[in-house]
Design a protein around this motif. Sequence first.
Motif, PDB file in Angstrom:
ATOM      1  N   VAL A   1       0.843  -1.198   0.000  1.00  0.00           N
ATOM      2  CA  VAL A   1       0.000   0.000   0.000  1.00  0.00           C
ATOM      3  C   VAL A   1       0.882   1.254   0.000  1.00  0.00           C
ATOM      4  O   VAL A   1       0.621   2.190  -0.759  1.00  0.00           O
ATOM      5  CB  VAL A   1      -0.978  -0.011   1.195  1.00  0.00           C
ATOM      6  N   ARG A   2       1.906   1.262   0.824  1.00  0.00           N
ATOM      7  CA  ARG A   2       2.809   2.426   0.871  1.00  0.00           C
ATOM      8  C   ARG A   2       3.492   2.643  -0.481  1.00  0.00           C
ATOM      9  O   ARG A   2       3.583   3.768  -0.967  1.00  0.00           O
ATOM     10  CB  ARG A   2       3.852   2.233   1.973  1.00  0.00           C
ATOM     11  N   ASP A   3       3.964   1.550  -1.118  1.00  0.00           N
ATOM     12  CA  ASP A   3       4.671   1.666  -2.393  1.00  0.00           C
ATOM     13  C   ASP A   3       3.759   2.045  -3.548  1.00  0.00           C
ATOM     14  O   ASP A   3       4.110   2.885  -4.374  1.00  0.00           O
ATOM     15  CB  ASP A   3       5.376   0.351  -2.737  1.00  0.00           C
ATOM     16  N   ARG A   4       2.610   1.385  -3.641  1.00  0.00           N
ATOM     17  CA  ARG A   4       1.720   1.571  -4.796  1.00  0.00           C
ATOM     18  C   ARG A   4       0.734   2.718  -4.629  1.00  0.00           C
ATOM     19  O   ARG A   4       0.276   3.299  -5.608  1.00  0.00           O
ATOM     20  CB  ARG A   4       0.907   0.290  -5.058  1.00  0.00           C
ATOM     21  N   PHE A   5       0.343   2.993  -3.369  1.00  0.00           N
ATOM     22  CA  PHE A   5      -0.714   3.978  -3.116  1.00  0.00           C
ATOM     23  C   PHE A   5      -0.315   4.932  -1.986  1.00  0.00           C
ATOM     24  O   PHE A   5      -0.931   4.946  -0.915  1.00  0.00           O
ATOM     25  CB  PHE A   5      -2.028   3.265  -2.762  1.00  0.00           C
ATOM     26  N   PRO A   6       0.706   5.749  -2.202  1.00  0.00           N
ATOM     27  CA  PRO A   6       1.163   6.634  -1.123  1.00  0.00           C
ATOM     28  C   PRO A   6       0.089   7.626  -0.664  1.00  0.00           C
ATOM     29  O   PRO A   6       0.150   8.123   0.454  1.00  0.00           O
ATOM     30  CB  PRO A   6       2.380   7.347  -1.724  1.00  0.00           C
ATOM     31  N   ALA A   7      -0.893   7.901  -1.509  1.00  0.00           N
ATOM     32  CA  ALA A   7      -1.969   8.831  -1.142  1.00  0.00           C
ATOM     33  C   ALA A   7      -3.179   8.117  -0.555  1.00  0.00           C
ATOM     34  O   ALA A   7      -4.249   8.735  -0.401  1.00  0.00           O
ATOM     35  CB  ALA A   7      -2.385   9.640  -2.371  1.00  0.00           C
ATOM     36  N   ALA A   8      -3.050   6.845  -0.199  1.00  0.00           N
ATOM     37  CA  ALA A   8      -4.184   6.095   0.348  1.00  0.00           C
ATOM     38  C   ALA A   8      -4.702   6.756   1.612  1.00  0.00           C
ATOM     39  O   ALA A   8      -3.933   7.117   2.503  1.00  0.00           O
ATOM     40  CB  ALA A   8      -3.775   4.656   0.641  1.00  0.00           C
ATOM     41  N   LYS A   9      -6.021   6.920   1.668  1.00  0.00           N
ATOM     42  CA  LYS A   9      -6.657   7.456   2.872  1.00  0.00           C
ATOM     43  C   LYS A   9      -6.892   6.340   3.882  1.00  0.00           C
ATOM     44  O   LYS A   9      -6.868   6.565   5.085  1.00  0.00           O
ATOM     45  CB  LYS A   9      -7.982   8.117   2.506  1.00  0.00           C
ATOM     46  N   ALA A  10      -7.142   5.132   3.366  1.00  0.00           N
ATOM     47  CA  ALA A  10      -7.392   3.979   4.232  1.00  0.00           C
ATOM     48  C   ALA A  10      -7.078   2.722   3.444  1.00  0.00           C
ATOM     49  O   ALA A  10      -7.124   2.716   2.209  1.00  0.00           O
ATOM     50  CB  ALA A  10      -8.849   3.957   4.704  1.00  0.00           C
ATOM     51  N   ALA A  11      -6.759   1.674   4.174  1.00  0.00           N
ATOM     52  CA  ALA A  11      -6.531   0.367   3.541  1.00  0.00           C
ATOM     53  C   ALA A  11      -6.797  -0.723   4.572  1.00  0.00           C
ATOM     54  O   ALA A  11      -6.501  -0.560   5.759  1.00  0.00           O
ATOM     55  CB  ALA A  11      -5.105   0.258   3.014  1.00  0.00           C
ATOM     56  N   PHE A  12      -7.368  -1.825   4.072  1.00  0.00           N
ATOM     57  CA  PHE A  12      -7.696  -2.981   4.903  1.00  0.00           C
ATOM     58  C   PHE A  12      -7.051  -4.225   4.305  1.00  0.00           C
ATOM     59  O   PHE A  12      -7.076  -4.411   3.091  1.00  0.00           O
ATOM     60  CB  PHE A  12      -9.209  -3.234   4.921  1.00  0.00           C
ATOM     61  N   LEU A  13      -6.540  -5.089   5.151  1.00  0.00           N
ATOM     62  CA  LEU A  13      -6.100  -6.420   4.749  1.00  0.00           C
ATOM     63  C   LEU A  13      -7.130  -7.393   5.275  1.00  0.00           C
ATOM     64  O   LEU A  13      -7.518  -7.324   6.455  1.00  0.00           O
ATOM     65  CB  LEU A  13      -4.716  -6.752   5.327  1.00  0.00           C
ATOM     66  N   ALA A  14      -7.583  -8.301   4.425  1.00  0.00           N
ATOM     67  CA  ALA A  14      -8.640  -9.231   4.835  1.00  0.00           C
ATOM     68  C   ALA A  14      -8.350 -10.627   4.312  1.00  0.00           C
ATOM     69  O   ALA A  14      -7.425 -10.840   3.525  1.00  0.00           O
ATOM     70  CB  ALA A  14      -9.987  -8.741   4.289  1.00  0.00           C
ATOM     71  N   GLY A  15      -9.147 -11.556   4.755  1.00  0.00           N
ATOM     72  CA  GLY A  15      -9.104 -12.912   4.231  1.00  0.00           C
ATOM     73  C   GLY A  15      -8.379 -13.891   5.119  1.00  0.00           C
ATOM     74  O   GLY A  15      -8.011 -13.612   6.258  1.00  0.00           O
ATOM     75  N   SER A  16      -8.156 -15.044   4.541  1.00  0.00           N
ATOM     76  CA  SER A  16      -7.609 -16.170   5.293  1.00  0.00           C
ATOM     77  C   SER A  16      -6.181 -15.942   5.776  1.00  0.00           C
ATOM     78  O   SER A  16      -5.750 -16.602   6.714  1.00  0.00           O
ATOM     79  CB  SER A  16      -7.679 -17.447   4.457  1.00  0.00           C
ATOM     80  N   VAL A  17      -5.451 -15.007   5.179  1.00  0.00           N
ATOM     81  CA  VAL A  17      -4.077 -14.770   5.634  1.00  0.00           C
ATOM     82  C   VAL A  17      -4.034 -14.278   7.074  1.00  0.00           C
ATOM     83  O   VAL A  17      -2.999 -14.359   7.730  1.00  0.00           O
ATOM     84  CB  VAL A  17      -3.296 -13.779   4.732  1.00  0.00           C
ATOM     85  N   LEU A  18      -5.150 -13.787   7.572  1.00  0.00           N
ATOM     86  CA  LEU A  18      -5.220 -13.295   8.945  1.00  0.00           C
ATOM     87  C   LEU A  18      -5.696 -14.368   9.928  1.00  0.00           C
ATOM     88  O   LEU A  18      -5.875 -14.077  11.107  1.00  0.00           O
ATOM     89  CB  LEU A  18      -6.157 -12.083   9.027  1.00  0.00           C
ATOM     90  N   THR A  19      -5.904 -15.581   9.434  1.00  0.00           N
ATOM     91  CA  THR A  19      -6.473 -16.635  10.272  1.00  0.00           C
ATOM     92  C   THR A  19      -5.592 -17.879  10.248  1.00  0.00           C
ATOM     93  O   THR A  19      -4.617 -17.960   9.493  1.00  0.00           O
ATOM     94  CB  THR A  19      -7.872 -17.035   9.762  1.00  0.00           C
ATOM     95  N   ASP A  20      -5.990 -18.853  11.029  1.00  0.00           N
ATOM     96  CA  ASP A  20      -5.286 -20.139  11.007  1.00  0.00           C
ATOM     97  C   ASP A  20      -5.679 -20.973   9.792  1.00  0.00           C
ATOM     98  O   ASP A  20      -5.174 -22.078   9.613  1.00  0.00           O
ATOM     99  CB  ASP A  20      -5.513 -20.914  12.307  1.00  0.00           C
ATOM    100  N   ARG A  21      -6.569 -20.461   8.962  1.00  0.00           N
ATOM    101  CA  ARG A  21      -6.943 -21.150   7.712  1.00  0.00           C
ATOM    102  C   ARG A  21      -6.017 -20.789   6.557  1.00  0.00           C
ATOM    103  O   ARG A  21      -6.210 -21.220   5.429  1.00  0.00           O
ATOM    104  CB  ARG A  21      -8.389 -20.806   7.337  1.00  0.00           C
ATOM    105  N   ARG A  22      -5.004 -19.997   6.820  1.00  0.00           N
ATOM    106  CA  ARG A  22      -4.060 -19.581   5.771  1.00  0.00           C
ATOM    107  C   ARG A  22      -3.369 -20.809   5.186  1.00  0.00           C
ATOM    108  O   ARG A  22      -2.988 -21.722   5.901  1.00  0.00           O
ATOM    109  CB  ARG A  22      -3.030 -18.621   6.339  1.00  0.00           C
ATOM    110  N   THR A  23      -3.232 -20.821   3.868  1.00  0.00           N
ATOM    111  CA  THR A  23      -2.547 -21.894   3.156  1.00  0.00           C
ATOM    112  C   THR A  23      -1.398 -21.292   2.358  1.00  0.00           C
ATOM    113  O   THR A  23      -1.307 -20.061   2.220  1.00  0.00           O
ATOM    114  CB  THR A  23      -3.506 -22.621   2.187  1.00  0.00           C
TER     115      THR A  23
END
Length: 165
Positions: A12-34
Amino acid sequence: MDDPVLTARELVRDRFPAAKAAFLAGSVLTDRRTPTSDLDIVVLLDGPPAPNRENLVYRGWPVELFVQTEAVWHSFADQETAKRSSPLLAMCADGMLLVDTDGLGASLQDEARRRWAAGPPPLSDRERDYQRYVLTDLLDDLRGCADPAERVNRPGFGRDLRLWL
């Protein structure tokens, strides 16, 4: 691979330096990550390149970007709620807030959590009757199917039936 949260923040910092907000979601945040889990990232900008959706690989991670303005975010949330399924609300309600320059991210996350908890609007009688018809038709087809391979691969059975059960 690197830590998914740090990688998402760097992207987000590299691609969107003007980002007002950003969210990371999905299985990477859980024990279901593969090993093939991707980084689902919602980015809010004031304007172009939003709205945009992009798939890429960043530092070895597959990434799915959902780049939106605040107005587009609200429009998508409204459209998805009307369709009775909102991946956007789920991502922002349950996701990790990565960037929040002016409080917009926290505000949208609060709104997403409220709307997600409230659920979709009630079905009309016509919508309910149609959904019952679709479900009954799929179950009748499934009951009459003798070939196990066809039962698994037949269009409508796998994905459509799982949505209901």
